[in-house]
Design an enzyme around this catalytic site. Structure first.
Site, PDB file in Angstrom:
ATOM      1  N   GLU A   1     -13.644   4.744  -2.989  1.00 14.67           N
ATOM      2  CA  GLU A   1     -12.117   5.043  -2.727  1.00 14.67           C
ATOM      3  C   GLU A   1     -11.881   5.928  -3.717  1.00 14.67           C
ATOM      4  O   GLU A   1     -11.763   5.711  -4.905  1.00 14.67           O
ATOM      5  CB  GLU A   1     -11.589   3.564  -2.995  1.00 14.67           C
ATOM      6  CG  GLU A   1     -10.063   3.570  -2.356  1.00 14.67           C
ATOM      7  CD  GLU A   1      -9.872   3.975  -0.934  1.00 14.67           C
ATOM      8  OE1 GLU A   1     -10.653   3.506  -0.136  1.00 14.67           O
ATOM      9  OE2 GLU A   1      -8.996   4.600  -0.461  1.00 14.67           O
ATOM     10  N   ASP A   2     -10.841   6.933  -3.346  1.00 21.59           N
ATOM     11  CA  ASP A   2     -10.218   7.693  -4.203  1.00 21.59           C
ATOM     12  C   ASP A   2     -11.238   8.323  -5.345  1.00 21.59           C
ATOM     13  O   ASP A   2     -10.589   8.658  -6.462  1.00 21.59           O
ATOM     14  CB  ASP A   2      -8.998   7.199  -4.623  1.00 21.59           C
ATOM     15  CG  ASP A   2      -7.888   6.986  -3.855  1.00 21.59           C
ATOM     16  OD1 ASP A   2      -8.192   7.572  -2.545  1.00 21.59           O
ATOM     17  OD2 ASP A   2      -6.814   6.545  -3.847  1.00 21.59           O
TER      18      ASP A   2
ATOM     19  N   LYS B   1      -6.308  -2.029  -1.209  1.00 16.27           N
ATOM     20  CA  LYS B   1      -6.838  -1.923   0.000  1.00 16.27           C
ATOM     21  C   LYS B   1      -7.517  -3.018   0.377  1.00 16.27           C
ATOM     22  O   LYS B   1      -7.682  -3.560   1.590  1.00 16.27           O
ATOM     23  CB  LYS B   1      -8.136  -1.026  -0.525  1.00 16.27           C
ATOM     24  CG  LYS B   1      -7.681   0.615  -0.537  1.00 16.27           C
ATOM     25  CD  LYS B   1      -8.309   1.232   0.963  1.00 16.27           C
ATOM     26  CE  LYS B   1      -7.209   2.276   1.472  1.00 16.27           C
ATOM     27  NZ  LYS B   1      -7.783   3.552   1.694  1.00 16.27           N
TER      28      LYS B   1
ATOM     29  N   TYR C   1       0.877  -1.234   0.018  1.00 18.98           N
ATOM     30  CA  TYR C   1      -0.117   0.076  -0.028  1.00 18.98           C
ATOM     31  C   TYR C   1       0.794   1.399   0.140  1.00 18.98           C
ATOM     32  O   TYR C   1       2.093   1.308  -0.412  1.00 18.98           O
ATOM     33  CB  TYR C   1      -1.019  -0.066   1.288  1.00 18.98           C
ATOM     34  CG  TYR C   1      -2.053   0.662   0.681  1.00 18.98           C
ATOM     35  CD1 TYR C   1      -2.952   0.560  -0.291  1.00 18.98           C
ATOM     36  CD2 TYR C   1      -2.205   1.873   1.512  1.00 18.98           C
ATOM     37  CE1 TYR C   1      -3.942   1.488  -0.649  1.00 18.98           C
ATOM     38  CE2 TYR C   1      -3.426   2.694   1.210  1.00 18.98           C
ATOM     39  CZ  TYR C   1      -4.254   2.522  -0.223  1.00 18.98           C
ATOM     40  OH  TYR C   1      -5.135   3.273  -0.426  1.00 18.98           O
TER      41      TYR C   1
ATOM     42  N   ARG D   1      -8.986  10.514  -8.157  1.00 19.83           N
ATOM     43  CA  ARG D   1      -7.978  11.083  -7.093  1.00 19.83           C
ATOM     44  C   ARG D   1      -7.216   9.938  -6.301  1.00 19.83           C
ATOM     45  O   ARG D   1      -7.592   9.782  -5.274  1.00 19.83           O
ATOM     46  CB  ARG D   1      -8.747  12.204  -6.105  1.00 19.83           C
ATOM     47  CG  ARG D   1      -8.086  13.076  -5.318  1.00 19.83           C
ATOM     48  CD  ARG D   1      -8.004  12.770  -3.979  1.00 19.83           C
ATOM     49  NE  ARG D   1      -7.651  11.693  -3.430  1.00 19.83           N
ATOM     50  CZ  ARG D   1      -8.072  11.045  -2.227  1.00 19.83           C
ATOM     51  NH1 ARG D   1      -8.357  11.716  -1.280  1.00 19.83           N
ATOM     52  NH2 ARG D   1      -7.290   9.762  -1.922  1.00 19.83           N
TER      53      ARG D   1
ATOM     54  N   ASP E   1     -14.005   5.946   2.517  1.00 22.75           N
ATOM     55  CA  ASP E   1     -13.010   5.790   3.074  1.00 22.75           C
ATOM     56  C   ASP E   1     -12.046   6.980   3.295  1.00 22.75           C
ATOM     57  O   ASP E   1     -11.592   7.334   4.265  1.00 22.75           O
ATOM     58  CB  ASP E   1     -12.037   4.654   2.695  1.00 22.75           C
ATOM     59  CG  ASP E   1     -10.866   4.283   3.576  1.00 22.75           C
ATOM     60  OD1 ASP E   1     -11.130   4.251   4.915  1.00 22.75           O
ATOM     61  OD2 ASP E   1      -9.758   4.034   3.200  1.00 22.75           O
ATOM     62  N   ASP E   2     -12.079   7.644   2.016  1.00 22.05           N
ATOM     63  CA  ASP E   2     -11.278   9.147   2.243  1.00 22.05           C
ATOM     64  C   ASP E   2     -11.795  10.002   3.439  1.00 22.05           C
ATOM     65  O   ASP E   2     -11.211  10.718   3.787  1.00 22.05           O
ATOM     66  CB  ASP E   2     -11.221   9.658   0.830  1.00 22.05           C
ATOM     67  CG  ASP E   2     -10.547   8.352  -0.060  1.00 22.05           C
ATOM     68  OD1 ASP E   2      -9.532   7.911   0.059  1.00 22.05           O
ATOM     69  OD2 ASP E   2     -11.411   8.102  -1.123  1.00 22.05           O
TER      70      ASP E   2
ATOM     71  N   ASN F   1      -0.542  11.616   1.496  1.00 20.55           N
ATOM     72  CA  ASN F   1       0.129  10.443   0.854  1.00 20.55           C
ATOM     73  C   ASN F   1       0.292  10.905  -0.709  1.00 20.55           C
ATOM     74  O   ASN F   1      -0.304  11.610  -1.117  1.00 20.55           O
ATOM     75  CB  ASN F   1      -0.512   9.028   1.118  1.00 20.55           C
ATOM     76  CG  ASN F   1      -0.635   8.716   2.141  1.00 20.55           C
ATOM     77  OD1 ASN F   1       0.131   8.937   3.161  1.00 20.55           O
ATOM     78  ND2 ASN F   1      -1.779   8.355   2.769  1.00 20.55           N
TER      79      ASN F   1
HETATM   80  P1  NAD Z   1      -9.112  16.629  -1.907  1.00 24.40           P
HETATM   81  O1  NAD Z   1      -8.647  16.738  -3.326  1.00 24.40           O
HETATM   82  O2  NAD Z   1     -10.557  16.443  -1.555  1.00 24.40           O
HETATM   83  O3  NAD Z   1      -8.557  17.807  -0.931  1.00 24.40           O
HETATM   84  C1  NAD Z   1      -7.438  18.510  -0.960  1.00 24.40           C
HETATM   85  C2  NAD Z   1      -7.675  19.840  -0.335  1.00 24.40           C
HETATM   86  O4  NAD Z   1      -6.389  20.645  -0.201  1.00 24.40           O
HETATM   87  C3  NAD Z   1      -8.348  21.019  -0.788  1.00 24.40           C
HETATM   88  O5  NAD Z   1      -9.527  21.416  -0.045  1.00 24.40           O
HETATM   89  C4  NAD Z   1      -7.608  21.922  -1.592  1.00 24.40           C
HETATM   90  O6  NAD Z   1      -8.108  23.242  -1.794  1.00 24.40           O
HETATM   91  C5  NAD Z   1      -6.552  21.848  -0.291  1.00 24.40           C
HETATM   92  N1  NAD Z   1      -5.342  22.496  -1.035  1.00 24.40           N
HETATM   93  C6  NAD Z   1      -4.587  22.241  -2.253  1.00 24.40           C
HETATM   94  N2  NAD Z   1      -3.646  22.906  -2.352  1.00 24.40           N
HETATM   95  C7  NAD Z   1      -3.371  23.616  -1.247  1.00 24.40           C
HETATM   96  C8  NAD Z   1      -2.337  24.626  -0.747  1.00 24.40           C
HETATM   97  N3  NAD Z   1      -1.281  24.940  -1.522  1.00 24.40           N
HETATM   98  N4  NAD Z   1      -2.780  24.967   0.481  1.00 24.40           N
HETATM   99  C9  NAD Z   1      -3.773  24.653   1.171  1.00 24.40           C
HETATM  100  N5  NAD Z   1      -4.665  23.673   0.957  1.00 24.40           N
HETATM  101  C10 NAD Z   1      -4.494  23.139  -0.426  1.00 24.40           C
HETATM  102  O7  NAD Z   1      -8.259  15.425  -1.345  1.00 24.40           O
HETATM  103  P2  NAD Z   1      -8.309  14.617   0.017  1.00 24.40           P
HETATM  104  O8  NAD Z   1      -9.138  13.549  -0.489  1.00 24.40           O
HETATM  105  O9  NAD Z   1      -8.747  15.443   0.907  1.00 24.40           O
HETATM  106  O10 NAD Z   1      -6.979  13.993   0.112  1.00 24.40           O
HETATM  107  C11 NAD Z   1      -5.695  14.905   0.518  1.00 24.40           C
HETATM  108  C12 NAD Z   1      -4.591  14.204   1.027  1.00 24.40           C
HETATM  109  O11 NAD Z   1      -4.910  13.651   2.205  1.00 24.40           O
HETATM  110  C13 NAD Z   1      -4.064  13.295  -0.134  1.00 24.40           C
HETATM  111  O12 NAD Z   1      -2.813  13.484  -0.191  1.00 24.40           O
HETATM  112  C14 NAD Z   1      -4.320  11.974   0.344  1.00 24.40           C
HETATM  113  O13 NAD Z   1      -3.376  11.125   0.050  1.00 24.40           O
HETATM  114  C15 NAD Z   1      -4.161  12.306   1.976  1.00 24.40           C
HETATM  115  N6  NAD Z   1      -5.164  11.351   2.736  1.00 24.40           N
HETATM  116  C16 NAD Z   1      -4.478  10.555   3.676  1.00 24.40           C
HETATM  117  C17 NAD Z   1      -5.110   9.847   4.248  1.00 24.40           C
HETATM  118  C18 NAD Z   1      -4.393   8.902   5.476  1.00 24.40           C
HETATM  119  O14 NAD Z   1      -4.819   7.906   5.679  1.00 24.40           O
HETATM  120  N7  NAD Z   1      -3.271   9.267   5.836  1.00 24.40           N
HETATM  121  C19 NAD Z   1      -6.562   9.318   4.068  1.00 24.40           C
HETATM  122  C20 NAD Z   1      -7.088  10.097   3.027  1.00 24.40           C
HETATM  123  C21 NAD Z   1      -6.303  10.952   2.368  1.00 24.40           C
END
Ligand code: NAD
Length: 594
Positions: free
Chosen positions: A288-289, A217, A146, A199, A311-312, A451
């Site tokens: 997912e994604d 997953k 993963y 995404r 999940d996200d 991530n």
């Molecule tokens: P998303 O596209 O729904 O949201 C991204 C957000 O970041 C948006 O609100 C966007 O406006 C903001 N953003 C973009 N550029 C920015 C900047 N320069 N400054 C401030 N904010 C900014 O994506 P998401 O599903 O919320 O996922 C975001 C990240 O979280 C991804 O990298 C994903 O891999 C990670 N994530 C991690 C886990 C985990 O288990 N650790 C789980 C889910 C998502």
């Protein structure tokens, strides 16, 4: 020659003398269903309706079958009974010896992507061995199977493609989705992980390459919660991609077209949801994604209709809340006294804000008071009332505050106790931001959850070094231990792998109609409760991954309890719920076939 009755017709099984003994046959008949016995005897299986014939393999076909293959672990008796003699080297190996061989070969690979390819090939050859290796070495292998390596694998999916896995539905399948799903060879599917690839992690639109995520997953579902691989199904809905690089890549595996949008897209998703329920009744669907614009909508549309979660949004929320609850055990603070600044107001950020709000409300705050503790900073700056064009889910967190376009002044003005990075943009927790957090808080909480590793808001080293070892840190992708001023910190991985396997197991164990926010809340509390003081002392706000199956059982029990209490379970409550849930868990040991 033996005669066996099967579905009102007589089926005659003949087999060559000596190939399978009468006793063996009757033991097989006791152990497995008739159909597989018939197929097991296939060298001479005779009269069956041609269409009903399904293939339990023998001989070289058995060695090619990843579900039943045991490789060099086939016993002497099995080699005789199943026409394997001579097709394998004479020495019979134990599963433990095979595991050692796999690890030796894998560790010889020079890159993580090579290791990923090696492990996927093992999954293609011998699923039992693959899961044994994964479960017994989860800390080493989760980052390969993963995040972060799966991200690289998805980027290059068409180039490293060997064998298809899962179901690919495409925009061209509108009107025949059910037929496509029926092509899946197993009928008892209980969990589907579905993506449309728009995404993928923080890597953006990877189209059909997103299959790597669904597959990864589900491998974690099996490894971390014992969901039997035969009851899970990875699905990718390929509606095209906006990714120019992929569209121009001759080895890209998906449709070479722009994404389907609007009603045709919604219709395709609905057709999928309906068909999945029809063909796999009670199936749990994990979204997912999906991109932000679809993820919230689809969740809202289907969460109260079928058994589904995102999940996200929800899984990440629970793992974030669990991390906060654990961090507060270190600081001694209360949840209601926190001011949390989320960097990123997307699925992960808003989902976490919503769950944090629910947690605060259950501690006695009003919704308004709870939301005042949650602040968001997105690509346009701080989310405040005076900003125009805010979408619905951000609006509820827009506070009366001045516009601030940069993160550092936002931190200095707001004085958050915790900053949580979920932006998918790297290096936004800069040295000045982290130093400011350390100035404002004795123990600043810094979660850099984006991530894969290339997208993390800061590394573990940044967080510990620039706060002089005072940060309580967690990251989405794993980092090595860091030593600052003589103390070594073991950064915890704040990944929803701690949550979704247990939630899924709990939901399918009680045949829950839905997966609710309350279930994620209890999952978060249960997870936080599994962190030992020894973990906290080393800087870990999550338990070691080696404990994951134990953690998943506890989460599953808590989730199922909610389902029973709320009348969502559609089966009777077993007397001993924990024991029952444990009994459902797959342990990849080889079956004895004779
Ligand atoms: P998303 O596209 O729904 O949201 C991204 C957000 O970041 C948006 O609100 C966007 O406006 C903001 N953003 C973009 N550029 C920015 C900047 N320069 N400054 C401030 N904010 C900014 O994506 P998401 O599903 O919320 O996922 C975001 C990240 O979280 C991804 O990298 C994903 O891999 C990670 N994530 C991690 C886990 C985990 O288990 N650790 C789980 C889910 C998502």
């Amino acid at each position: 020659m033996y005669k066996v009755s099967f579905e009102d017709e007589d089926v005659v099984i003949r087999f060559k003398e000596g190939m399978i003994e009468r006793d063996t046959l009757s033991r097989l008949l006791d152990r497995v269903n008739l159909e597989s016995v018939l197929n097991r005897c296939k060298p001479a299986v005779a009269k069956r309706n041609a269409g009903k014939r399904s293939g339990f393999p023998y001989g070289s076909a058995l060695l090619q079958d990843p579900v039943f293959n045991k490789g060099t672990a086939f016993t002497e008796e099995e080699r005789d009974a199943l026409c394997l003699r001579g097709l394998l080297p004479p020495r019979v190996h134990t599963q433990a010896e095979q595991v050692a061989r796999v690890l030796e070969n894998m560790r010889r690979k020079t890159s993580d992507l090579e290791k990923y390819i090696f492990l996927v090939s093992l999954q293609d050859r011998n699923k039992t061995l693959f899961y044994r290796v994964l479960i017994d070495n989860i800390e080493e292998l989760a980052p390969i199977v993963y995040t972060p390596t799966v991200g690289q694998a998805c980027l290059e999916y068409g180039h490293i493609f060997r064998r298809p896995r899962g179901i690919y539905l495409s925009a061209n399948d509108r009107g025949r989705v059910a037929d496509v799903l029926r092509n899946w060879p197993h009928k008892g599917i209980h969990i589907i992980v579905v993506t449309d690839g728009e995404r993928i992690l923080g890597l953006g639109d990877l189209g059909a390459n997103g299959m790597g995520i669904s597959v990864g997953k589900l491998a974690l579902y099996t490894a971390c919660a014992g969901i039997h691989p035969s009851i899970s199904l990875p699905v990718t809905i390929d509606v095209g991609t906006e990714n120019e690089e992929l569209l121009n890549d001759p080895l890209y595996i998906g449709l070479r077209q722009r994404r389907l949008r609007g009603k045709p897209y919604d219709d395709l998703i609905e057709e999928f949801i309906v068909a999945a329920q029809e063909i796999f009744p009670r199936v749990l669907i994990q979204f997912e994604d999906f991109a932000n614009s679809n993820a919230f909508r689809l969740l809202k549309e289907y969460r109260d209709v079928v058994c589904a979660f995102n999940d996200d949004i929800q899984g990440t929320a629970a793992v974030t809340l669990a991390g906060l609850l654990s961090a507060l055990r270190i600081t001694g603070g209360k949840l209601r006294d926190q001011r949390v600044l989320f960097l990123g107001a997307g699925e992960a950020g808003i989902g976490a804000g919503d769950l944090l709000t629910s947690a605060l409300v259950s501690e006695g705050l009003s919704t308004e008071e709870a939301r005042e503790r949650c602040w968001f900073f997105d690509s346009k700056g701080l989310v405040v009332k005076s900003r125009t064009g805010l979408t619905g889910h951000k609006l509820r967190y827009s506070h009366d505050f001045e516009c601030v376009a940069d993160l550092l002044p936002a931190v200095e003005k707001l004085k958050p106790t915790a900053v949580i990075g979920v932006s998918g943009r790297p290096k936004l927790f800069t040295r000045p931001v982290l130093e400011a957090m350390a100035r404002l808080n004795e123990r600043p909480i810094v979660f850099s959850l984006s991530n894969p590793t290339s997208k993390t808001e800061c590394t573990a080293e940044d967080a510990y070094t620039w706060t002089r070892g005072r940060a309580i840190f967690a990251s989405g992708s794993p980092f090595d231990p860091v030593t600052v001023d003589g103390k070594t910190f073991f950064p915890a991985q704040g990944n929803n792998v701690y949550i979704f396997p247990g939630v899924g197991l709990g939901a399918i164990a009680c045949w829950s109609r839905h997966v609710t926010d309350e279930m994620f809340y209890v999952a978060a509390k249960t997870l936080a409760g599994q962190v030992s003081w020894a973990d906290l002392d080393q800087g870990r706000v999550f338990p070691r991954l080696t404990k994951i199956r134990e953690v998943s059982v506890r989460i599953a029990v808590a989730v199922a309890e909610v389902a029973f209490e709320r009348g969502l379970a559609t089966r009777e409550r077993p007397e001993d719920l924990e024991r029952y849930i444990k009994s459902l868990m797959y342990d990849p040991q080889y079956d004895n076939y004779v």
